[in-house]
Design a protein around this motif. Sequence first.
Motif, PDB file in Angstrom:
ATOM      1  N   VAL A 165       1.460   6.685  -6.966  1.00  0.00           N
ATOM      2  CA  VAL A 165       0.462   7.711  -7.269  1.00  0.00           C
ATOM      3  C   VAL A 165       1.095   9.105  -7.202  1.00  0.00           C
ATOM      4  O   VAL A 165       0.830   9.957  -8.063  1.00  0.00           O
ATOM      5  CB  VAL A 165      -0.754   7.597  -6.323  1.00  0.00           C
ATOM      6  CG1 VAL A 165      -1.655   8.828  -6.418  1.00  0.00           C
ATOM      7  CG2 VAL A 165      -1.550   6.330  -6.642  1.00  0.00           C
ATOM      8  N   LYS A 166       1.954   9.337  -6.219  1.00  0.00           N
ATOM      9  CA  LYS A 166       2.653  10.630  -6.136  1.00  0.00           C
ATOM     10  C   LYS A 166       3.459  10.882  -7.417  1.00  0.00           C
ATOM     11  O   LYS A 166       3.432  11.982  -7.969  1.00  0.00           O
ATOM     12  CB  LYS A 166       3.591  10.659  -4.926  1.00  0.00           C
ATOM     13  CG  LYS A 166       2.894  10.765  -3.607  1.00  0.00           C
ATOM     14  CD  LYS A 166       3.924  10.740  -2.470  1.00  0.00           C
ATOM     15  CE  LYS A 166       3.262  10.600  -1.128  1.00  0.00           C
ATOM     16  NZ  LYS A 166       4.265  10.460  -0.035  1.00  0.00           N
ATOM     17  N   LYS A 172      -7.142   4.644  -4.907  1.00  0.00           N
ATOM     18  CA  LYS A 172      -6.706   4.008  -3.661  1.00  0.00           C
ATOM     19  C   LYS A 172      -7.199   2.564  -3.678  1.00  0.00           C
ATOM     20  O   LYS A 172      -8.389   2.309  -3.863  1.00  0.00           O
ATOM     21  CB  LYS A 172      -7.294   4.764  -2.467  1.00  0.00           C
ATOM     22  CG  LYS A 172      -6.785   4.308  -1.151  1.00  0.00           C
ATOM     23  CD  LYS A 172      -5.526   5.042  -0.834  1.00  0.00           C
ATOM     24  CE  LYS A 172      -5.127   4.798   0.616  1.00  0.00           C
ATOM     25  NZ  LYS A 172      -3.716   5.035   0.813  1.00  0.00           N
ATOM     26  N   LYS A 193       1.215  11.628 -10.441  1.00  0.00           N
ATOM     27  CA  LYS A 193       0.714  13.011 -10.412  1.00  0.00           C
ATOM     28  C   LYS A 193       1.797  13.992 -10.845  1.00  0.00           C
ATOM     29  O   LYS A 193       1.527  14.925 -11.603  1.00  0.00           O
ATOM     30  CB  LYS A 193       0.189  13.353  -9.023  1.00  0.00           C
ATOM     31  CG  LYS A 193      -1.116  12.648  -8.701  1.00  0.00           C
ATOM     32  CD  LYS A 193      -1.593  12.964  -7.290  1.00  0.00           C
ATOM     33  CE  LYS A 193      -2.908  12.263  -6.998  1.00  0.00           C
ATOM     34  NZ  LYS A 193      -3.357  12.497  -5.605  1.00  0.00           N
ATOM     35  N   LEU A 230       0.828  -1.210   0.000  1.00  0.00           N
ATOM     36  CA  LEU A 230       0.000   0.000   0.000  1.00  0.00           C
ATOM     37  C   LEU A 230       0.863   1.261   0.000  1.00  0.00           C
ATOM     38  O   LEU A 230       0.546   2.243  -0.685  1.00  0.00           O
ATOM     39  CB  LEU A 230      -0.964  -0.016   1.191  1.00  0.00           C
ATOM     40  CG  LEU A 230      -2.062  -1.083   1.108  1.00  0.00           C
ATOM     41  CD1 LEU A 230      -2.810  -1.185   2.427  1.00  0.00           C
ATOM     42  CD2 LEU A 230      -3.012  -0.814  -0.043  1.00  0.00           C
ATOM     43  N   TYR A 231       1.968   1.231   0.730  1.00  0.00           N
ATOM     44  CA  TYR A 231       2.905   2.367   0.734  1.00  0.00           C
ATOM     45  C   TYR A 231       3.470   2.580  -0.674  1.00  0.00           C
ATOM     46  O   TYR A 231       3.521   3.718  -1.160  1.00  0.00           O
ATOM     47  CB  TYR A 231       4.034   2.115   1.734  1.00  0.00           C
ATOM     48  CG  TYR A 231       5.228   3.013   1.519  1.00  0.00           C
ATOM     49  CD1 TYR A 231       5.187   4.359   1.882  1.00  0.00           C
ATOM     50  CD2 TYR A 231       6.389   2.525   0.923  1.00  0.00           C
ATOM     51  CE1 TYR A 231       6.280   5.194   1.663  1.00  0.00           C
ATOM     52  CE2 TYR A 231       7.480   3.353   0.704  1.00  0.00           C
ATOM     53  CZ  TYR A 231       7.423   4.681   1.073  1.00  0.00           C
ATOM     54  OH  TYR A 231       8.492   5.498   0.836  1.00  0.00           O
ATOM     55  N   TYR A 280       2.160   1.721  -3.515  1.00  0.00           N
ATOM     56  CA  TYR A 280       1.104   2.248  -4.382  1.00  0.00           C
ATOM     57  C   TYR A 280       0.928   3.745  -4.153  1.00  0.00           C
ATOM     58  O   TYR A 280       0.760   4.518  -5.106  1.00  0.00           O
ATOM     59  CB  TYR A 280      -0.212   1.517  -4.154  1.00  0.00           C
ATOM     60  CG  TYR A 280      -0.269   0.120  -4.730  1.00  0.00           C
ATOM     61  CD1 TYR A 280       0.740  -0.385  -5.554  1.00  0.00           C
ATOM     62  CD2 TYR A 280      -1.330  -0.714  -4.454  1.00  0.00           C
ATOM     63  CE1 TYR A 280       0.677  -1.661  -6.083  1.00  0.00           C
ATOM     64  CE2 TYR A 280      -1.408  -1.987  -4.988  1.00  0.00           C
ATOM     65  CZ  TYR A 280      -0.398  -2.460  -5.793  1.00  0.00           C
ATOM     66  OH  TYR A 280      -0.472  -3.722  -6.321  1.00  0.00           O
ATOM     67  N   ASP A 281       0.975   4.181  -2.894  1.00  0.00           N
ATOM     68  CA  ASP A 281       0.864   5.613  -2.605  1.00  0.00           C
ATOM     69  C   ASP A 281       2.021   6.384  -3.238  1.00  0.00           C
ATOM     70  O   ASP A 281       1.826   7.471  -3.802  1.00  0.00           O
ATOM     71  CB  ASP A 281       0.850   5.859  -1.091  1.00  0.00           C
ATOM     72  CG  ASP A 281      -0.462   5.439  -0.424  1.00  0.00           C
ATOM     73  OD1 ASP A 281      -1.472   5.254  -1.143  1.00  0.00           O
ATOM     74  OD2 ASP A 281      -0.475   5.298   0.813  1.00  0.00           O
ATOM     75  N   GLU A 282       3.226   5.822  -3.163  1.00  0.00           N
ATOM     76  CA  GLU A 282       4.389   6.469  -3.766  1.00  0.00           C
ATOM     77  C   GLU A 282       4.259   6.510  -5.289  1.00  0.00           C
ATOM     78  O   GLU A 282       4.650   7.496  -5.922  1.00  0.00           O
ATOM     79  CB  GLU A 282       5.674   5.755  -3.351  1.00  0.00           C
ATOM     80  CG  GLU A 282       6.036   5.939  -1.886  1.00  0.00           C
ATOM     81  CD  GLU A 282       6.245   7.404  -1.522  1.00  0.00           C
ATOM     82  OE1 GLU A 282       7.036   8.085  -2.204  1.00  0.00           O
ATOM     83  OE2 GLU A 282       5.615   7.867  -0.554  1.00  0.00           O
ATOM     84  N   TRP A 342      -3.481   6.163 -10.126  1.00  0.00           N
ATOM     85  CA  TRP A 342      -4.268   5.019  -9.673  1.00  0.00           C
ATOM     86  C   TRP A 342      -5.201   5.461  -8.560  1.00  0.00           C
ATOM     87  O   TRP A 342      -4.879   6.367  -7.787  1.00  0.00           O
ATOM     88  CB  TRP A 342      -3.355   3.930  -9.118  1.00  0.00           C
ATOM     89  CG  TRP A 342      -2.444   3.275 -10.097  1.00  0.00           C
ATOM     90  CD1 TRP A 342      -2.563   3.224 -11.448  1.00  0.00           C
ATOM     91  CD2 TRP A 342      -1.250   2.560  -9.778  1.00  0.00           C
ATOM     92  NE1 TRP A 342      -1.523   2.520 -11.984  1.00  0.00           N
ATOM     93  CE2 TRP A 342      -0.698   2.104 -10.980  1.00  0.00           C
ATOM     94  CE3 TRP A 342      -0.583   2.266  -8.590  1.00  0.00           C
ATOM     95  CZ2 TRP A 342       0.470   1.359 -11.038  1.00  0.00           C
ATOM     96  CZ3 TRP A 342       0.579   1.527  -8.645  1.00  0.00           C
ATOM     97  CH2 TRP A 342       1.096   1.069  -9.853  1.00  0.00           C
TER      98      TRP A 342
END
Length: 168
Positions: free
Chosen positions: A22-23, A35, A26, A15-16, A18-20, A33
């Motif tokens: 997405v950053k 959440k 952007k 999950l971390y 995936y968050d990175e 992506w």
Amino acid sequence: MTIQNSSKDDVGDILYLYDEAVKLQKIKGAAPWPKFSREFIETEIKENRQFNIKIEGTIACVWAIAFDDAQIWQERSADAAIYIHRIAVNPSFRGQNLVLHIVNWAKEYALKSSKNFIRLDTVGENLGLIKHYQKCGFCFLGLTELKDTKGLPAHYQNAKVSLFEIRL
């Protein structure tokens, strides 16, 4: 470096990453992506479809696979293929050509599974990513409009998709 199935203990790291990812999406102006839920990742892990590369005990990269992708690949989905989804690289390991390791792993995995193709897609016409995937051995098949996006993640809605494959 080891390539292995992800475990339930890896969910937080996945999950971390995936968050990175997405950053980075952007920053680069790519379609980000949505959440993804913990339950979604746990299901892929239970189905042995979530993988990672570990380097010195740290998850350097994650990805998932599917054996069917009819909404994206439409008529081509009848082919015997594995589909790679959501490659996310740990920021500490970017630039190390980890996708090449995924490709080599996928070739072995696909042949053992009697598959003729390795496929992946990305939303939009991301020229940098297209070039990168081509360097990794994928043939860029072009952009396509999806006919049915019901149930697909939000970034697929009203978007063209770049398709890639390696024929084995």
